[in-house]
Design a protein around this motif. Structure first.
Motif, PDB file in Angstrom:
ATOM      1  N   PRO A   1       0.820  -1.217   0.000  1.00  0.00           N
ATOM      2  CA  PRO A   1       0.000   0.000   0.000  1.00  0.00           C
ATOM      3  C   PRO A   1       0.852   1.264   0.000  1.00  0.00           C
ATOM      4  O   PRO A   1       1.962   1.293   0.530  1.00  0.00           O
ATOM      5  CB  PRO A   1      -0.823  -0.127   1.284  1.00  0.00           C
ATOM      6  N   ILE A   2       0.299   2.320  -0.587  1.00  0.00           N
ATOM      7  CA  ILE A   2       0.963   3.620  -0.618  1.00  0.00           C
ATOM      8  C   ILE A   2      -0.116   4.692  -0.584  1.00  0.00           C
ATOM      9  O   ILE A   2      -1.191   4.524  -1.177  1.00  0.00           O
ATOM     10  CB  ILE A   2       1.838   3.776  -1.882  1.00  0.00           C
ATOM     11  N   THR A   3       0.161   5.773   0.122  1.00  0.00           N
ATOM     12  CA  THR A   3      -0.784   6.880   0.211  1.00  0.00           C
ATOM     13  C   THR A   3      -0.208   8.095  -0.503  1.00  0.00           C
ATOM     14  O   THR A   3       0.931   8.489  -0.247  1.00  0.00           O
ATOM     15  CB  THR A   3      -1.086   7.238   1.682  1.00  0.00           C
ATOM     16  N   LEU A   4      -0.995   8.679  -1.382  1.00  0.00           N
ATOM     17  CA  LEU A   4      -0.599   9.884  -2.097  1.00  0.00           C
ATOM     18  C   LEU A   4      -1.432  11.056  -1.603  1.00  0.00           C
ATOM     19  O   LEU A   4      -2.614  10.904  -1.299  1.00  0.00           O
ATOM     20  CB  LEU A   4      -0.824   9.710  -3.603  1.00  0.00           C
ATOM     21  N   ASP A   5      -0.794  12.226  -1.511  1.00  0.00           N
ATOM     22  CA  ASP A   5      -1.531  13.437  -1.180  1.00  0.00           C
ATOM     23  C   ASP A   5      -1.076  14.553  -2.102  1.00  0.00           C
ATOM     24  O   ASP A   5      -0.291  14.334  -3.021  1.00  0.00           O
ATOM     25  CB  ASP A   5      -1.341  13.806   0.306  1.00  0.00           C
TER      26      ASP A   5
ATOM     27  N   ALA B   1      -2.731  13.280  -5.678  1.00  0.00           N
ATOM     28  CA  ALA B   1      -4.031  12.811  -5.194  1.00  0.00           C
ATOM     29  C   ALA B   1      -5.159  13.626  -5.803  1.00  0.00           C
ATOM     30  O   ALA B   1      -6.200  13.082  -6.193  1.00  0.00           O
ATOM     31  CB  ALA B   1      -4.073  12.885  -3.664  1.00  0.00           C
TER      32      ALA B   1
ATOM     33  N   VAL C   1      -6.460   1.527  -7.057  1.00  0.00           N
ATOM     34  CA  VAL C   1      -6.981   2.421  -6.030  1.00  0.00           C
ATOM     35  C   VAL C   1      -7.709   1.609  -4.964  1.00  0.00           C
ATOM     36  O   VAL C   1      -8.561   0.779  -5.279  1.00  0.00           O
ATOM     37  CB  VAL C   1      -7.929   3.457  -6.648  1.00  0.00           C
TER      38      VAL C   1
ATOM     39  N   ALA D   1     -10.323   6.506  -1.910  1.00  0.00           N
ATOM     40  CA  ALA D   1     -10.121   7.879  -2.365  1.00  0.00           C
ATOM     41  C   ALA D   1     -10.780   8.827  -1.388  1.00  0.00           C
ATOM     42  O   ALA D   1     -12.001   8.782  -1.185  1.00  0.00           O
ATOM     43  CB  ALA D   1     -10.699   8.065  -3.769  1.00  0.00           C
TER      44      ALA D   1
ATOM     45  N   ASP E   1      -6.410  12.803   0.161  1.00  0.00           N
ATOM     46  CA  ASP E   1      -5.394  11.794  -0.122  1.00  0.00           C
ATOM     47  C   ASP E   1      -6.023  10.593  -0.816  1.00  0.00           C
ATOM     48  O   ASP E   1      -7.242  10.489  -0.942  1.00  0.00           O
ATOM     49  CB  ASP E   1      -4.641  11.368   1.143  1.00  0.00           C
ATOM     50  N   LEU E   2      -5.160   9.713  -1.263  1.00  0.00           N
ATOM     51  CA  LEU E   2      -5.590   8.549  -2.037  1.00  0.00           C
ATOM     52  C   LEU E   2      -4.713   7.382  -1.633  1.00  0.00           C
ATOM     53  O   LEU E   2      -3.488   7.514  -1.571  1.00  0.00           O
ATOM     54  CB  LEU E   2      -5.431   8.847  -3.530  1.00  0.00           C
ATOM     55  N   THR E   3      -5.309   6.233  -1.341  1.00  0.00           N
ATOM     56  CA  THR E   3      -4.547   5.043  -0.979  1.00  0.00           C
ATOM     57  C   THR E   3      -4.607   4.054  -2.128  1.00  0.00           C
ATOM     58  O   THR E   3      -5.686   3.754  -2.654  1.00  0.00           O
ATOM     59  CB  THR E   3      -5.096   4.386   0.299  1.00  0.00           C
TER      60      THR E   3
ATOM     61  N   ASP F   1      -2.853   0.282  -3.809  1.00  0.00           N
ATOM     62  CA  ASP F   1      -2.135  -0.963  -3.557  1.00  0.00           C
ATOM     63  C   ASP F   1      -1.234  -1.233  -4.754  1.00  0.00           C
ATOM     64  O   ASP F   1      -1.728  -1.452  -5.870  1.00  0.00           O
ATOM     65  CB  ASP F   1      -3.125  -2.117  -3.362  1.00  0.00           C
TER      66      ASP F   1
END
Length: 248
Positions: free
Chosen positions: A25-29, A33, A62, A65, A69-71, A73
Motif C-alpha cells: 500500500p501507498i498513500t498519495l496526497d 491525489a 486504487v 479515495a 489523499d488517495l490510498t 495498492d
C-alpha cells in the motif's frame, strides 16, 4: 471466444512518485491525489501506473479515495527503469515558454542531464527550477518514460568550463561554423554534452574561451540560423542518431 482485453488499459493514468516504490500500500496526497481523485475521478479498483526514476514502473490499484489523499495498492513491477544515454544538454536559459519547451523536449529525447548555463547575453539568469522540473516530470509521464532528466543548478559559463570532466566530450554549437555535427558526434564514443547559447548567441570572448577548451569541438547545425531552442532539439536529435540509442 472474445479476446481478453489488455490490462492495464492504455488510458490508465500514469504518475511520477518521488520515492522508491515497492509492492504494497501507498498513500498519495497533494497534487497527485488531486489529479487522480478530482481530474481523473479515480474510484476503488481503478488501475494506476506509477514510476519513481529509481526502480521502474509499477501497476497499482486504487483502494480508497478521500478528499485530500488517495490510498493505492502497488501490485506488480511492469518495467524496470530504462537505460539512459550519457548525454548532457548545457543550454542558456530562455524566455518563459521557450525554456519550458526546451525542458520538455530534452526529456522526450532522452537527455540525461539538463544544465542551465549563464552567459553574458542570457536574458533569464535565474530560471524557475520548480517549473522546469514540473515540465520534465509531465513530459516523462506523457511519453511513457521511466527515467527523468536530471536538472542541475544554474552555472556560469567560465565555471562550467573550469570544472568540466575531462572524459566528457563537449560539442559546442557555434553559429560561426565548425565540424558538421553528425560527423563529429559519430566519431566520439563515450560521455558527451551539447552546449547551446542564448538568444543573442555567445560573445567573441566566450566563443574563444569555449574553442580553447581541450574537451570542446565546435560544430555546425547546417546553413540556416536556428533559434536557441530549435538548435538544442536538433543537436540532441543528431547525437541520439550518431552516438546515442537511436542507432538500433
Amino acid at each position: 471466444m472474445p479476446a481478453t482485453p489488455a490490462w492495464p488499459p492504455q488510458s490508465t493514468p500514469r504518475l511520477f512518485v518521488d520515492r522508491s516504490l515497492a509492492a504494497g500500500p501507498i498513500t498519495l496526497d497533494g497534487p497527485p491525489a488531486h489529479y487522480l481523485a478530482t481530474v481523473m475521478r479515480a474510484k476503488p479498483g481503478d488501475p494506476v501506473k506509477l514510476f519513481d526514476d529509481r526502480t521502474g514502473e509499477w501497476l497499482a490499484t486504487v483502494m480508497a479515495a478521500g478528499k485530500r489523499d488517495l490510498t493505492l495498492d502497488i501490485v506488480s513491477l511492469l518495467r524496470e527503469r530504462e537505460p539512459v544515454p550519457d548525454l548532457w544538454l548545457c543550454a542558456a536559459p530562455l524566455k518563459k515558454g521557450r525554456v519550458d519547451w526546451l525542458a520538455e523536449k530534452a526529456c522526450e529525447l532522452g537527455v540525461a542531464r539538463l544544465v542551465p548555463v549563464i552567459t553574458r547575453r542570457t536574458i533569464v539568469d535565474k530560471p524557475n527550477a520548480d517549473r522546469l522540473r514540473a515540465h520534465l516530470i509531465e513530459a516523462a509521464e506523457q511519453c511513457d518514460r521511466t527515467a527523468l532528466t536530471d536538472l542541475a543548478d544554474p552555472v556560469k559559463l567560465p565555471a562550467l568550463l573550469r570544472d568540466w570532466p575531462a572524459e566528457r566530450a563537449l560539442f559546442f554549437a557555434d553559429e560561426t561554423g565548425g565540424v558538421p555535427a553528425f560527423d563529429a558526434m559519430r566519431a566520439h564514443a563515450g560521455p558527451a554534452a551539447i552546449l547551446i547559447g542564448p538568444e543573442g548567441g555567445f560573445d567573441d570572448e566566450e566563443r574563444a574561451l569555449i574553442r580553447a577548451h581541450g574537451s570542446a569541438t565546435a560544430i555546425t547545425l547546417g546553413p540556416r540560423i536556428l533559434r536557441a531552442d530549435t538548435a538544442a532539439a536538433a543537436a540532441v536529435s543528431l547525437w541520439m542518431a550518431a552516438a546515442g540509442d537511436w542507432r538500433g
